[in-house]
Design an enzyme around this catalytic site. Structure first.
Site, PDB file in Angstrom:
ATOM      1  NE  ARG A  47      -4.929  -2.871  11.542  1.00 33.22           N
ATOM      2  CZ  ARG A  47      -5.435  -2.970  10.315  1.00 33.22           C
ATOM      3  NH1 ARG A  47      -5.801  -1.867   9.675  1.00 33.22           N
ATOM      4  NH2 ARG A  47      -5.576  -4.146   9.737  1.00 33.22           N
TER       5      ARG A  47
ATOM      6  CG  ASP B 182     -10.523   4.786   6.793  1.00 34.09           C
ATOM      7  OD1 ASP B 182     -11.706   5.190   6.709  1.00 34.09           O
ATOM      8  OD2 ASP B 182     -10.180   3.612   6.533  1.00 34.09           O
TER       9      ASP B 182
ATOM     10  CB  ILE C 144      -0.967  -0.006   1.201  1.00 30.87           C
ATOM     11  CG1 ILE C 144      -2.007  -1.125   1.041  1.00 30.87           C
ATOM     12  CG2 ILE C 144      -1.655   1.352   1.346  1.00 30.87           C
ATOM     13  CD1 ILE C 144      -2.907  -1.314   2.242  1.00 30.87           C
TER      14      ILE C 144
ATOM     15  CG  HIS D  87     -11.160   0.605   9.514  1.00 35.52           C
ATOM     16  ND1 HIS D  87     -10.529   0.113  10.629  1.00 35.52           N
ATOM     17  CD2 HIS D  87     -10.432   0.150   8.455  1.00 35.52           C
ATOM     18  CE1 HIS D  87      -9.468  -0.596  10.280  1.00 35.52           C
ATOM     19  NE2 HIS D  87      -9.393  -0.585   8.957  1.00 35.52           N
ATOM     20  CB  THR D  88     -14.949   3.258   4.584  1.00 35.09           C
ATOM     21  OG1 THR D  88     -14.623   4.651   4.735  1.00 35.09           O
ATOM     22  CG2 THR D  88     -16.097   2.923   5.502  1.00 35.09           C
ATOM     23  CB  ALA D  89      -9.126   3.400   3.477  1.00 40.97           C
TER      24      ALA D  89
ATOM     25  CD  GLU E  39     -10.901   1.549  13.875  1.00 38.07           C
ATOM     26  OE1 GLU E  39     -11.069   0.669  13.028  1.00 38.07           O
ATOM     27  OE2 GLU E  39     -10.335   2.629  13.643  1.00 38.07           O
TER      28      GLU E  39
END
Length: 329
Positions: A231, A255, A153, A292-294, A260
């Site tokens: 994270r 994100d 990434i 947390h939708t990346a 969470e």
């Protein structure tokens, strides 16, 4: 062969059906997160597929008694699984990979939104305030960007950034020549002192825990922009809030955030969210937060389900598994 898939979302059903047929496995699709009370739903299955809920030693014991030999998490991170206890039981634990483009593209989007003050612009627009006061942004091409973590990434982020013409500094324990062709590898201290914007793409480990803290923030440039698509534990949230309030940090796009786990992917519109740190951050006009939708694209979800099933099959058959993360003793 039989696999139980916990935390199965409605959007995953068609893909589980597709890949179940493709790989010739029987699937038990369970919409609930795995708990000690519903562990019995995996009885008769040789493997289970899970996501981010805690997989404790007690839960592993119950699954082991029922014949489970593989636990695959449909996520890149696996810190929520007690992999040491699984190894003692002889249970293989594996994660998955997915196209790095999904998070890499989201990261660049978040960078641009943060430096162009998009949260304020869009909020004003909804209230029909079309003034320019206070929304002048910055150009990415004139910034020095630090990329901490150059795995699949992080390298994809570097590749995307190279098209903007900005100076890119990279830091990782392992140097990658393909990334070095587009970025300059430096030590973390130079990332802190030289970068206008820093993005993080590292796993959650003891080494990366609170990598961003009061001390490291003090070494950063005034007005630094912080991007975290990796994270939540990488950033000390209280330290970040203080830095944003005093102007040391100019903006942030998150994100992920600490603690969470019991909040994201749940609906709280009719009840309080019991996380004051998140409430403070969300109220700030220079902080963009997403749940947390990346990772969440058609391609990535398909990859995660296909690879989880493949990993379970490899473990059941005793074959080599490229996604296995623990060593059976």
């Amino acid at each position: 062969m039989k696999i139980a898939a916990y935390s199965c979302r409605p959007d995953e059903l068609a893909l589980f059906e597709k890949f179940g047929k493709q790989y010739g496995v029987e699937l038990v699709l369970i919409p609930h997160t795995p708990t000690l009370k519903n562990a019995h739903m995996a009885k008769g299955c040789q493997a289970v597929s899970v996501v981010t809920s805690p997989i404790s030693a007690e839960l592993l014991d119950l699954w082991h008694e029922d014949g489970v030999r593989v636990v695959s998490t449909r996520t890149v991170g696996y810190e929520h699984v007690d992999i040491q206890h699984a190894a003692r039981l002889g249970i293989r634990v594996s994660n998955v990979s997915y196209t790095p483009n999904t998070v890499a593209e989201y990261t660049v989007m978040a960078m641009l939104m943060a430096i162009r003050k998009m949260k304020t612009i869009m909020t004003r627009y909804m209230g029909q305030d079309f003034t320019l006061n206070g929304v002048r942004g910055r150009e990415l091409c004139r910034m020095t960007v630090g990329v901490v973590g150059t795995g699949r990434i992080g390298e994809a982020v570097i590749r995307n950034l190279s098209g903007f013409g900005c100076r890119i500094l990279a830091c990782d324990l392992q140097r990658k020549e393909s990334a070095a062709a587009l970025a300059e590898y430096v030590e973390l201290e130079q990332i802190w002192s030289s970068c206008d914007l820093i993005t993080f793409h590292t796993p959650a480990t003891e080494v990366t825990y609170h990598l961003v803290n009061r001390d490291t923030l003090s070494k950063m440039k005034d007005g630094v922009v912080l991007i975290n698509m990796a994270r939540g534990s990488i950033i000390d949230t209280d330290a970040l809030i203080d830095a944003l309030e005093c102007g040391k940090a100019g903006a942030a796009a998150l994100d992920v955030v600490e603690n969470e786990g019991k909040i994201y992917y749940r609906d709280f519109k009719d009840k309080p969210v019991r996380n004051r740190q998140m409430a403070v951050l969300q109220a700030m006009p220079n902080v963009i937060m997403t749940p947390h939708t990346a990772f969440f694209t058609d391609e990535a979800v398909s990859d995660m389900i296909a690879y989880s099933i493949q990993s379970c099959l490899a473990g059941i058959k005793g074959e080599e598994d490229p996604w296995q993360v623990n060593e059976i003793r």
